[in-house]
Design a protein around this motif. Structure first.
Motif, PDB file in Angstrom:
ATOM      1  N   LYS A 853      24.170  29.030  54.181  1.00 13.76           N
ATOM      2  CA  LYS A 853      23.376  30.208  53.838  1.00 13.76           C
ATOM      3  C   LYS A 853      22.071  30.201  54.633  1.00 13.76           C
ATOM      4  O   LYS A 853      21.293  29.248  54.557  1.00 13.76           O
ATOM      5  N   GLY A 854      21.871  31.264  55.397  1.00 14.62           N
ATOM      6  CA  GLY A 854      20.620  31.404  56.128  1.00 14.62           C
ATOM      7  C   GLY A 854      19.472  31.684  55.187  1.00 14.62           C
ATOM      8  O   GLY A 854      19.654  32.037  54.013  1.00 14.62           O
ATOM      9  N   GLU A 855      18.269  31.561  55.680  1.00 13.54           N
ATOM     10  CA  GLU A 855      17.057  31.690  54.869  1.00 13.54           C
ATOM     11  C   GLU A 855      16.993  32.993  54.073  1.00 13.54           C
ATOM     12  O   GLU A 855      16.639  32.978  52.887  1.00 13.54           O
ATOM     13  N   PRO A 856      17.343  34.161  54.657  1.00 13.63           N
ATOM     14  CA  PRO A 856      17.233  35.415  53.887  1.00 13.63           C
ATOM     15  C   PRO A 856      18.167  35.470  52.677  1.00 13.63           C
ATOM     16  O   PRO A 856      17.930  36.225  51.740  1.00 13.63           O
ATOM     17  N   TYR A 857      19.250  34.674  52.703  1.00 15.06           N
ATOM     18  CA  TYR A 857      20.259  34.738  51.633  1.00 15.06           C
ATOM     19  C   TYR A 857      20.207  33.535  50.703  1.00 15.06           C
ATOM     20  O   TYR A 857      21.060  33.372  49.833  1.00 15.06           O
ATOM     21  N   LYS A 858      19.205  32.708  50.890  1.00 15.17           N
ATOM     22  CA  LYS A 858      19.149  31.424  50.187  1.00 15.17           C
ATOM     23  C   LYS A 858      19.119  31.565  48.672  1.00 15.17           C
ATOM     24  O   LYS A 858      19.772  30.808  47.944  1.00 15.17           O
ATOM     25  N   THR A 859      18.409  32.563  48.188  1.00 12.48           N
ATOM     26  CA  THR A 859      18.213  32.681  46.740  1.00 12.48           C
ATOM     27  C   THR A 859      18.697  34.002  46.166  1.00 12.48           C
ATOM     28  O   THR A 859      18.353  34.342  45.035  1.00 12.48           O
ATOM     29  N   ASN A 860      19.491  34.751  46.926  1.00  9.32           N
ATOM     30  CA  ASN A 860      19.929  36.031  46.376  1.00  9.32           C
ATOM     31  C   ASN A 860      21.048  35.833  45.351  1.00  9.32           C
ATOM     32  O   ASN A 860      21.611  34.738  45.202  1.00  9.32           O
ATOM     33  N   ASN A 861      21.407  36.909  44.638  1.00  9.16           N
ATOM     34  CA  ASN A 861      22.388  36.818  43.556  1.00  9.16           C
ATOM     35  C   ASN A 861      23.763  36.388  44.055  1.00  9.16           C
ATOM     36  O   ASN A 861      24.469  35.620  43.398  1.00  9.16           O
ATOM     37  N   ASP A 862      24.142  36.896  45.229  1.00  7.71           N
ATOM     38  CA  ASP A 862      25.464  36.557  45.761  1.00  7.71           C
ATOM     39  C   ASP A 862      25.567  35.060  46.030  1.00  7.71           C
ATOM     40  O   ASP A 862      26.588  34.431  45.733  1.00  7.71           O
ATOM     41  N   SER A 863      24.525  34.466  46.577  1.00  8.75           N
ATOM     42  CA  SER A 863      24.532  33.021  46.835  1.00  8.75           C
ATOM     43  C   SER A 863      24.630  32.244  45.526  1.00  8.75           C
ATOM     44  O   SER A 863      25.320  31.221  45.445  1.00  8.75           O
ATOM     45  N   ALA A 864      23.934  32.713  44.501  1.00  5.43           N
ATOM     46  CA  ALA A 864      23.975  32.039  43.196  1.00  5.43           C
ATOM     47  C   ALA A 864      25.385  32.080  42.601  1.00  5.43           C
ATOM     48  O   ALA A 864      25.867  31.084  42.040  1.00  5.43           O
ATOM     49  N   VAL A 865      26.060  33.235  42.756  1.00  8.70           N
ATOM     50  CA  VAL A 865      27.431  33.375  42.250  1.00  8.70           C
ATOM     51  C   VAL A 865      28.363  32.417  42.992  1.00  8.70           C
ATOM     52  O   VAL A 865      29.201  31.737  42.384  1.00  8.70           O
ATOM     53  N   LYS A 866      28.236  32.353  44.327  1.00  8.18           N
ATOM     54  CA  LYS A 866      29.097  31.476  45.129  1.00  8.18           C
ATOM     55  C   LYS A 866      28.865  30.014  44.782  1.00  8.18           C
ATOM     56  O   LYS A 866      29.818  29.221  44.690  1.00  8.18           O
ATOM     57  N   LEU A 867      27.601  29.645  44.607  1.00 10.64           N
ATOM     58  CA  LEU A 867      27.279  28.261  44.238  1.00 10.64           C
ATOM     59  C   LEU A 867      27.887  27.908  42.889  1.00 10.64           C
ATOM     60  O   LEU A 867      28.462  26.834  42.706  1.00 10.64           O
ATOM     61  N   GLN A 868      27.820  28.841  41.948  1.00 11.43           N
ATOM     62  CA  GLN A 868      28.325  28.587  40.600  1.00 11.43           C
ATOM     63  C   GLN A 868      29.835  28.355  40.610  1.00 11.43           C
ATOM     64  O   GLN A 868      30.331  27.378  40.043  1.00 11.43           O
ATOM     65  N   VAL A 869      30.591  29.218  41.282  1.00 11.89           N
ATOM     66  CA  VAL A 869      32.046  29.085  41.255  1.00 11.89           C
ATOM     67  C   VAL A 869      32.502  27.934  42.154  1.00 11.89           C
ATOM     68  O   VAL A 869      33.494  27.260  41.853  1.00 11.89           O
ATOM     69  N   GLY A 870      31.768  27.679  43.250  1.00  7.61           N
ATOM     70  CA  GLY A 870      32.113  26.549  44.104  1.00  7.61           C
ATOM     71  C   GLY A 870      31.944  25.229  43.379  1.00  7.61           C
ATOM     72  O   GLY A 870      32.796  24.331  43.470  1.00  7.61           O
ATOM     73  N   GLU A 871      30.843  25.082  42.657  1.00  9.51           N
ATOM     74  CA  GLU A 871      30.598  23.854  41.906  1.00  9.51           C
ATOM     75  C   GLU A 871      31.585  23.708  40.747  1.00  9.51           C
ATOM     76  O   GLU A 871      31.967  22.591  40.392  1.00  9.51           O
ATOM     77  N   LEU A 872      32.018  24.841  40.176  1.00 12.97           N
ATOM     78  CA  LEU A 872      33.029  24.784  39.116  1.00 12.97           C
ATOM     79  C   LEU A 872      34.329  24.220  39.685  1.00 12.97           C
ATOM     80  O   LEU A 872      34.958  23.346  39.078  1.00 12.97           O
ATOM     81  N   TRP A 873      34.754  24.728  40.854  1.00 13.67           N
ATOM     82  CA  TRP A 873      35.975  24.225  41.513  1.00 13.67           C
ATOM     83  C   TRP A 873      35.873  22.726  41.759  1.00 13.67           C
ATOM     84  O   TRP A 873      36.805  21.967  41.465  1.00 13.67           O
ATOM     85  N   ALA A 874      34.725  22.274  42.293  1.00  7.10           N
ATOM     86  CA  ALA A 874      34.577  20.857  42.631  1.00  7.10           C
ATOM     87  C   ALA A 874      34.479  19.970  41.395  1.00  7.10           C
ATOM     88  O   ALA A 874      34.945  18.823  41.400  1.00  7.10           O
ATOM     89  N   SER A 875      33.892  20.492  40.311  1.00  7.93           N
ATOM     90  CA  SER A 875      33.654  19.668  39.115  1.00  7.93           C
ATOM     91  C   SER A 875      34.930  19.310  38.369  1.00  7.93           C
ATOM     92  O   SER A 875      34.935  18.383  37.564  1.00  7.93           O
ATOM     93  N   LYS A 876      36.016  20.024  38.642  1.00  8.28           N
ATOM     94  CA  LYS A 876      37.244  19.830  37.873  1.00  8.28           C
ATOM     95  C   LYS A 876      38.229  18.875  38.546  1.00  8.28           C
ATOM     96  O   LYS A 876      39.326  18.648  38.042  1.00  8.28           O
ATOM     97  N   ASN A 877      37.848  18.304  39.726  1.00  7.65           N
ATOM     98  CA  ASN A 877      38.755  17.378  40.405  1.00  7.65           C
ATOM     99  C   ASN A 877      37.923  16.427  41.256  1.00  7.65           C
ATOM    100  O   ASN A 877      37.104  16.869  42.067  1.00  7.65           O
ATOM    101  N   SER A 878      38.124  15.120  41.071  1.00  7.23           N
ATOM    102  CA  SER A 878      37.314  14.117  41.783  1.00  7.23           C
ATOM    103  C   SER A 878      37.565  14.124  43.283  1.00  7.23           C
ATOM    104  O   SER A 878      36.781  13.550  44.047  1.00  7.23           O
ATOM    105  N   ASP A 879      38.636  14.771  43.739  1.00  5.34           N
ATOM    106  CA  ASP A 879      38.919  14.850  45.174  1.00  5.34           C
ATOM    107  C   ASP A 879      38.148  15.974  45.854  1.00  5.34           C
ATOM    108  O   ASP A 879      38.237  16.130  47.083  1.00  5.34           O
ATOM    109  N   CYS A 880      37.445  16.782  45.082  1.00  7.97           N
ATOM    110  CA  CYS A 880      36.836  18.001  45.622  1.00  7.97           C
ATOM    111  C   CYS A 880      35.316  17.887  45.717  1.00  7.97           C
ATOM    112  O   CYS A 880      34.646  17.452  44.778  1.00  7.97           O
TER     113      CYS A 880
END
Length: 906
Positions: A853-880
């Motif tokens: 994420k470039g500087e202009p998109y660092k804290t926008n809502n879309d980045s927050a949504v992507k971070l949330q679902v990405g971390e959810l995917w990774a949190s459910k499997n130790s290989d991720c």
């Protein structure tokens, strides 16, 4: 049942969005830019060519991509989104008479084509050639979808009086113009009867001068046809533009493999389809296995026959799918040595080819007419032609192209090469060798033949990088079919030989090779040989040519610097294509998918599953503030406090005002149910539409008649309203299913995503071509990656470099955006998907999904949504592992530090 391929659906989606935006905003140029960006293409300047209010765009599809079927769907797409007529008039322009006849036959007889049109237009469809326009009756106009197929040449004239079929007066057409008002805008566009017309047509009297000519061209002008242009690169002249303006088109949609891209008369390319996308969808056979024969044309013929025989043996173990491979021979013209007669005699005498196995197709001999080559009882294995099959011929059993010509030009190979690329049944075959095409060329010069073949592929819609990737050079027949080796491109007889690709160039007579600037590894890759016959010295480089080696070659080569540079680039692309992991048979481990429990089954977290199961359109208000401004012909719609304005179609108001009256709410709802997207059960959708129309009639000054007159903008307004309700249902279901207290979420190996070795449908107008050589990208090409420059500060490239250089990474993929089963994705609450930038398989078997994420998109809502679902995917499997990377994080760490930290995380 026929189903469009994913790239075809995407092309139509792009066209749909563009036309809807044109109708909504009235700004065609802005709609063009907006659609390009939203569908992942670079913004581009729109040129209207004096078609100020007429959308004029091009869809680029390589040979074998199904332009005709897309044309039929483009008609219905334009009808639904832009034309505002239930039954449009369509002018379908093609380059030649042969293609005209084949197009008419396809639209009238081929099930997929005919079925789609007939189903959409309730069987009210008439398809005719331009020579049969007298079949169009006055009552057909406005009550049938009329498709007239014509050659461009038949319309393209400077003096219309000289082309009677299209521009001559016809008495039977006079009635169509009887109600045209001399003060209307259309009147000035219609051609009038002139003195020359009186001289040429005896049925006209001097008193007719100045009256509207009852011509077919005028009939088209009055009807404002949708124009479909096939092979559009042939139609970019000033005279063509003038011709199209005469017919007063409502929209122009071009299809071509090679659009004109010049700044003076280039096409407005709305959507690109690459050869890679066609391959990924099993539409064409790739790679092309090229064998060049310098020992005479007889050798090329012999090896073509052997190739066909081996393919036929392979086909017998292809899982029961019937394929009879065919060789397509290209003979020389009558004034040359290897004519059709010479070639046929050679086939019969030397190779014992029988009459029933052979078909000759030339200007005078048409031995394929009436023969079904797909019939298992058909015995044809060899087709001999010169150029009679260069266009419009479609037999996907053609596997081998053999040219006995000494190939020296692009057209010599191009004429027939495209005929052997189509994949049988548009379906990948079980036997890998049946997924390839084969070319045998008689030549006196390897480089000339190969370059000619490359030029041919480019003129068929391939990009240079695709040509370098998909054109494979073969030295012998054994290298085509090796059942025992892991790589069928390696000959069994040479398994222990070094088959690393080499590039050679002749050294200037007085030049000395200085290798002092090279590393030991580079020196070892370079060798010099002397031709015993000529005494000329040739330098050969094995494997990848580095920049320093290239400079050495350029200092001594007899070739020009530009020629050698182009050859080196192609060579390096080829080396990369056959040495990357996807081509070496090394698989990318399947990624576990984000899943939820649905009806006691584990399902991928797609929006169809995530939508709140209790959602109903009937739970939402049936209120729509729909207003009409008759004077400006705009429609103002208020949806949830947002004002939306639509522009009306001029012809729609003119054509329908005389036919209004007697409409019921049920008539309007019946129309709407076929126009809006079905986002809920049909019974609930119908009830919602019925209640909404009733509400408009009861709470405004609008009558059912006025609503029916303006039913198209009403349909668009309702579709937008229903979409907004549905998106709210998706968002509620998303939060409940993934993050609610009772959510059952897993990242499971039971349901996985796979990067398949032959499925990277990159868009070739946006491929990486920088100087840095990535060594671990799983595929030979990379989409949407650029080296940093003064004008490009994007750091995604630096992310890719860090991933590629990490010892922890086995291989990685630049993830594609919206490319179906070739894209790894995670859901977002707005009904769209998140396509992470990079996916890496690590040496320890784990996965790293990385988003920059470039500087202009660092804290926008879309980045927050992507971070949330990405971390959810990774949190459910130790290989991720999931990491969102910034130019600099909150701890002051740079890109490399952040990536290494992520890859080393537990």
């Amino acid at each position: 049942m026929f189903t469009l391929k994913k790239y075809q659906q995407n092309a139509l989606s792009s066209l749909r969005d563009f036309l809807m935006e044109c109708r909504s905003s009235g700004d065609i140029s802005a709609a063009f830019s907006k659609t390009l960006v939203e569908h992942g293409f670079k913004d581009s300047f729109y040129r209207d060519y004096r078609f100020t209010d007429t959308p004029y765009v091009c869809i680029r599809i390589p040979t074998g991509g199904g332009k005709t079927i897309l044309g039929t769907y483009a008609i219905t797409t334009a009808t639904q989104t832009y034309l505002e007529r239930p039954y449009p008039f369509v002018l379908w322009l093609v380059p030649t008479k042969i293609i005209k006849s084949q197009t008419v036959d396809a639209l009238n007889k081929k099930q997929a084509y005919r079925e789609h049109l007939m189903s959409y237009y309730n069987n009210d469809v008439l398809v005719v050639e331009d020579s049969n326009v007298d079949q169009i009756r006055p009552q057909d106009l406005g009550n049938k979808t009329i498709v007239v197929v014509s050659t461009i040449a038949n319309l393209r004239v400077e003096d219309t009086a000289d082309r009677k079929a299209m521009y001559g007066h016809r008495e039977e057409f006079e009635g169509h113009f009887s109600k045209v008002d001399a003060n209307s805008g259309i009147y000035s566009k219609l051609e009038k009867i002139s003195e020359k017309d009186i001289e040429q047509q005896t049925d006209l009297s001097p008193s007719s001068i100045g009256q509207i000519k009852g011509s077919f061209a005028n009939l088209m002008c009055l009807s404002q046809p949708l124009v479909i242009v096939d092979e559009a690169h042939n139609a970019r002249t000033e005279l063509t533009f003038e011709t199209l303006q005469r017919v007063n088109p409502s929209a122009i949609i071009e299809f071509t493999a090679t659009p004109n891209t010049s700044t003076t008369n280039g096409s407005n390319v709305l959507f690109h389809v690459s050869a890679s996308e066609l391959k990924a969808e099993d539409m064409i056979k790739l790679p092309i296995m090229l064998t060049e024969h310098t020992n005479g044309w007889e050798e090329a013929v012999q090896d073509s026959i052997l190739t066909r025989e081996r393919l036929e043996l392979k086909a017998q173990s292809n899982g029961g799918t019937y394929i009879r491979p065919i060789v397509l021979f290209q003979a020389e013209n009558k004034d040359k040595e290897i004519t059709v007669d010479v070639l046929v005699t050679h086939l019969k005498i030397v190779h014992k080819v029988t009459d029933d196995e052979l078909a000759i197709v030339t200007g005078t001999q048409r031995q394929l007419d009436g023969i079904d080559l797909f019939d298992p009882t058909c015995k044809v294995k060899y087709v001999v032609t010169i150029d009679a099959l260069k266009e419009g011929w479609d037999c996907s059993f053609a596997y081998v192209f053999c040219s006995v010509k000494a190939v020296t030009s692009t057209t010599a190979a191009e004429q027939l090469l495209g005929r052997v690329l189509r994949m049988p049944y548009a379906k990948r075959q079980i036997v890998e060798d049946l997924n390839r095409a084969y070319a045998h060329l008689a030549t006196t010069n390897f480089a000339t033949a190969a370059n000619s073949m490359k030029d041919s592929l480019i003129s068929m819609g391939f990009e240079q990088l695709e040509v370098d990737t998909y054109l494979r050079h073969m030295d012998d027949q054994a290298s085509l079919f090796d059942d025992n080796s892991g790589d069928s491109t390696q000959p069994a007889s040479s398994r222990n030989e070094d088959k690393t690709p080499r590039i050679t160039t002749e050294i200037k007579s007085n030049a000395k090779l200085n290798l002092s600037s090279l590393t030991k590894e580079e020196v070892d890759s370079v060798s010099v040989l002397v031709d015993e016959k000529t005494g000329r010295k040739v330098v050969t480089v094995k494997g990848t040519v580095t920049d320093t080696v290239k400079k050495v070659l350029q200092s001594v080569s007899a070739e020009s610097k530009a020629q050698l540079e182009q050859r080196v680039d192609s060579h390096n692309n080829y080396v990369k294509a056959i040495t990357c992991n996807s081509k070496l048979g090394i698989y990318f481990k399947a990624l576990p998918q984000l899943c939820i429990m649905f009806d006691d089954n584990l399902e991928v977290a797609e929006h169809e599953i995530l939508t709140n199961p209790s959602w109903s359109i009937l739970d939402h208000p049936t209120q729509l503030d729909f207003q009409i401004d008759e004077t400006s012909k705009t429609f103002s719609v208020d949806i949830g406090g947002k004002k939306v304005v639509y522009k009306a179609a001029e012809h729609f108001e003119t054509m329908d005002l005389d036919h209004v009256g007697g409409y019921e709410i049920s008539d309007i709802v019946h129309f709407l149910i076929n126009q809006v997207e079905m986002r809920d059960r049909p019974d609930r959708m119908r009830q919602f539409l019925n209640l909404t129309v009733k509400h408009i009639v009861q709470n405004s000054s609008m009558t059912t008649t006025s609503l029916h007159r303006h039913r198209y903008p009403l349909a668009r307004a309702l579709d937008k309203l229903i979409q907004s309700y549905h998106e709210k249902g998706i968002e509620d279901g998303y939060q409940q299913s993934l993050f609610g207290n009772e959510a059952h979420v897993e990242t499971s190996y039971d349901i996985t995503f796979e990067f398949k070795p032959d499925n990277y449908p990159a868009r070739t107008n946006n491929l990486y071509n920088g100087s840095f050589q990535f060594s671990k990208h799983y595929y030979p090409i990379i989409e949407d990656l650029k080296e940093p420059s003064k004008n490009n500060k994007d750091s995604e490239f630096l992310c890719a470099q860090c991933i590629d250089s990490s010892k922890l990474v086995k291989h990685w993929v630049r993830n594609l955006d919206r490319r179906g089963d070739a894209s790894f994705r995670l859901p977002k609450p707005d009904g769209t998907y998140f396509y992470p930038d990079f996916i890496a398989e690590l040496e320890n078997g784990r996965f790293a999904v990385i988003e920059y994420k470039g500087e202009p998109y660092k804290t926008n809502n879309d980045s927050a949504v992507k971070l949330q679902v990405g971390e959810l995917w990774a949190s459910k499997n130790s290989d991720c592992i999931f990491a969102m990377i910034y130019a600099e994080d909150e701890c002051g760490q740079g890109i490399d530090q952040q990536i290494q930290k992520a890859l080393n995380s537990k």
